[in-house]
Design a protein around this motif. Structure first.
Motif, PDB file in Angstrom:
ATOM      1  N   THR A   1      25.075  26.689  72.713  1.00 50.38           N
ATOM      2  CA  THR A   1      24.028  26.564  71.524  1.00 50.38           C
ATOM      3  C   THR A   1      23.221  27.843  71.524  1.00 50.38           C
ATOM      4  O   THR A   1      22.973  28.348  70.359  1.00 50.38           O
ATOM      5  CB  THR A   1      23.011  25.433  71.944  1.00 50.38           C
TER       6      THR A   1
ATOM      7  N   GLU B   1      22.333  20.625  67.091  1.00 51.96           N
ATOM      8  CA  GLU B   1      22.839  19.636  67.876  1.00 51.96           C
ATOM      9  C   GLU B   1      22.310  18.155  67.460  1.00 51.96           C
ATOM     10  O   GLU B   1      22.925  17.100  67.751  1.00 51.96           O
ATOM     11  CB  GLU B   1      22.252  19.682  69.341  1.00 51.96           C
TER      12      GLU B   1
ATOM     13  N   ASP C   1      27.628  22.258  66.000  1.00 49.72           N
ATOM     14  CA  ASP C   1      27.160  22.255  67.351  1.00 49.72           C
ATOM     15  C   ASP C   1      27.386  20.706  67.847  1.00 49.72           C
ATOM     16  O   ASP C   1      26.395  19.988  67.546  1.00 49.72           O
ATOM     17  CB  ASP C   1      25.779  22.681  67.709  1.00 49.72           C
ATOM     18  N   GLN C   2      28.391  20.378  68.642  1.00 53.31           N
ATOM     19  CA  GLN C   2      28.577  19.055  69.103  1.00 53.31           C
ATOM     20  C   GLN C   2      28.821  18.045  68.068  1.00 53.31           C
ATOM     21  O   GLN C   2      27.728  17.130  68.113  1.00 53.31           O
ATOM     22  CB  GLN C   2      27.815  19.030  70.198  1.00 53.31           C
TER      23      GLN C   2
HETATM   24 MG   LIG Z   1      23.970  23.054  73.174  1.00 56.00          MG
END
Ligand SMILES: [Mg+2]
Ligand SMILES: Nc1ncnc2c1ncn2[C@@H]1O[C@H](COP(=O)(O)OP(=O)(O)OP(=O)(O)O)[C@@H](O)[C@H]1O
Lengths: 268, 309
Positions: free
Chosen positions: B43, B83, B159-160
């Motif tokens: 991140t 995220e 991000d994810q």
């Molecule tokens: Mg992260």
């Protein structure tokens, strides 16, 4: 600096904040209450039973002493005048301060608490545009409500007391200075303090509490006048306005400085 | 020119050195994975690329723009999915998307058309007027992906994107990412899901404790690991224990482990040595049932790099 981007952010914040009916209601109600209290109090004193009956000679003398400009007025006129230059400005100032700090906390700390800030920071806008957007979001609704309700109050008070004074006397210069100049300057200072607080506090509630310290000077000035030991003259108000505007400039710089992309995202 | 170039990025949070000299490239048109465990620095890396955080040292470019010199240009090139969905829950789906579209200067007509098309693409055609707060996690994630796409950026940083989603929704999202990639978008994706990295990514960078440990195609990374050792599983009719000594004595055998009553794993220096091992076992009277080469997967590569051998 692109004003349209700042306005876009402010509009989004208004939509967001006022989609909560409680928020809208508290803003409208607090100003409606200010108008109602000011007008009803004036009406009671101007049209109700003789206010002289409730005051002793000493109290009347003390009141005349803190309002030297009203020396030629009757007791009834003096009572209405006191509401207009002491009580009403105090109500407007405290309400504006409270409303601004709630909106500011929602706009600045709220994005953090609700975890919505990150894509905004990744958008192609400068830090200054983002900051200005948030300032407008926090300040404009209070300013607008304040001026609208003040206009309404002036209208109603004049309607009720034109007979008593024989002319359209409201607002006197002192009230104009306090409500139209000092109130916005003071609320703006409150906003800057909440912004600074928002950089530390992680919740909206904590952040809005920071402006509470500004309530105490107001209370002190109010009590000083009510208890007859403080005479507020036009010159004092002009001086206060200059000091406040200077403080506003100083604090808005500090707030702008505390408001960096990195500070907004990094946890404390 | 690469779509993204990161050179020697370092970032410190107080005493914690979150990134140490991180370098990697994302080539135009590929899906690149940043693969690493919790706290690896994924991140932090992508926040530097989007201009949210400033690196302490090092530099990075996105589509040729420098992150420090031209932050507005790089932000325009990137569609960023953080995220968490980061949506305004009290606003509707459409209001959320329109706000971002306008921030990115998408013309009104174009914006309305794009919102409609993108919502249809993620299966949310009829939900535009709903408050985001009323949507499920998976649906919010889809709206957030649409937000990242609303200005039609050449580079997507995700991000994810599938963490927190049920397997079926995750699969849908992976399908969507592939489709977006096919339509020409360069994708940088952070994940700690090995299957996802293997399935989606053309190349991956394995990152741990702020350091990039390896960069390459998933297959190549596996091959590199394979280069150093070869494992075979041998099973027999009946117990294999009495033959372990026989195998151990042979040349080229690094290690022998019994993994079941009738099975053993042999690690060899050179895979050709397996013939000699099998020949010897048969000569000694072992009834060999099956010989299987154990190919390491990305998981072994990852575990080895992240945990050590
Ligand atoms: Mg992260
Ligand atoms: N705002 C911050 N303040 C302090 N430390 C931070 C901050 N952000 C990240 N870190 C630290 O930096 C390191 C890298 O964090 P980062 O969030 O980049 O990891 P990650 O790879 O994204 O992990 P995850 O898979 O859990 O999301 C961690 O040790 C984390 O504790």
């Amino acid at each position: 600096m692109r004003l349209d981007k700042a306005l876009l952010i402010a509009k989004k914040d208004w939509k967001d904040a006022f989609s909560s009916k409680a928020m809208l209601a508290s803003l409208v109600l607090s100003f409606a209450l200010t108008v109602a209290v000011s007008v009803l109090l004036t009406a009671a004193l101007a049209l109700g039973p003789d206010p002289g009956r409730y005051m002793t000679e000493e109290e009347l003398t003390a009141l005349r002493a803190v309002l030297p400009e009203a020396s030629g007025m009757t007791v009834r006129q003096l009572s209405a005048y006191m509401v207009g230059v002491i009580i009403m400005p105090f109500l407007f100032m405290t309400m504006s301060l409270a409303a601004t700090s709630i909106l500011t906390a929602d706009s600045f700390a709220g994005e953090r608490e609700r975890k919505t800030i990150e894509p905004l920071l990744a958008a192609p806008i400068s830090d200054s545009e983002l900051f200005l957007g948030k300032v407008l979001a926090s300040f404009l609704p209070t300013l607008t409500s304040m001026y609208v309700s003040f206009g309404l109050t002036c209208l109603l008070i004049n309607m009720l007391t034109v007979g008593l004074f024989g002319c359209l006397w409201f607002p006197p210069l002192k009230t104009v200075l306090m409500v139209c100049v000092l109130t916005p300057a003071y609320a703006f200072l409150g906003m800057c303090i909440v912004v600074l607080g928002s950089a530390r506090a992680s919740t909206v509630k904590d952040a809005s509490n920071y402006a509470a310290i500004l309530f105490f000077p107001l209370l002190a000035v109010f009590m000083g006048q009510v208890f007859g030991s403080l005479v507020v003259r036009t010159a004092h108000l002009l001086l206060a306005a200059i000091v406040l505007v200077a403080l506003d400039f100083l604090f808005v710089r500090l707030a702008r400085h505390a408001f960096s992309r990195e500070a907004l995202i990094v946890a404390r | 020119m690469n779509a993204v170039e990161a050179r020697g990025l370092s970032k410190r949070f107080g005493p914690k050195l979150a990134l140490k000299d991180v370098s990697f490239d994302v080539r135009k048109g590929e899906i690149m994975g940043l693969l690493g465990p919790n706290g690896a620095g994924k991140t932090t890396t992508v926040r530097i690329l989007t201009g949210i955080l400033r690196p302490d040292s090092g530099s990075a470019t996105v589509m040729g723009h420098d992150v420090l010199e031209e932050p507005l240009e790089i932000r325009r090139c990137i569609g960023y999915l953080p995220e968490t969905p980061c949506l305004y829950e009290r606003l509707t789906v459409e209001e959320n998307l329109a706000f971002y579209g306008r921030l990115y200067d998408v013309p009104e007509e174009e914006l309305r058309r794009r919102i409609r098309d993108l919502l249809a693409l993620v299966g949310l055609k009829d939900r535009a007027g709903e408050k985001v707060g009323a949507l499920s996690k998976g649906l919010k994630q889809r709206v957030a992906i649409v937000r990242a796409l609303v200005h039609d950026p050449p580079v997507l940083i995700l991000d994810q994107p599938t963490s927190d989603l049920d397997p079926a929704s995750a699969k849908d999202i992976r399908g969507l990412i592939k489709e977006l990639n096919r339509s020409g978008k360069t994708v940088l994706i952070c994940t700690h899901n090995l299957t996802e990295a293997e399935e989606l990514c053309d190349r991956i960078a394995i990152i741990n404790e702020g350091c990039v440990l390896a960069v390459g195609k998933p297959g190549e990374l596996v091959k590199d690991l394979e280069g150093s050792h070869h494992s075979f599983e041998i099973s027999s009719f009946g117990s294999i224990s009495k033959y372990l000594k026989v195998i151990e004595g042979l040349g080229g055998v690094l290690e022998v482990k019994q993994v079941g009553e009738d099975r053993a794993v042999v690690v060899l220096e050179d895979r050709k040595a397996i013939s000699a091992v099998v020949r010897e076992l048969i000569l000694k009277g072992c009834d060999v049932l099956e010989v299987r080469m154990l190919r390491p997967g990305l998981e072994e590569v990852y575990m080895r790099l992240v945990r050590g051998p």
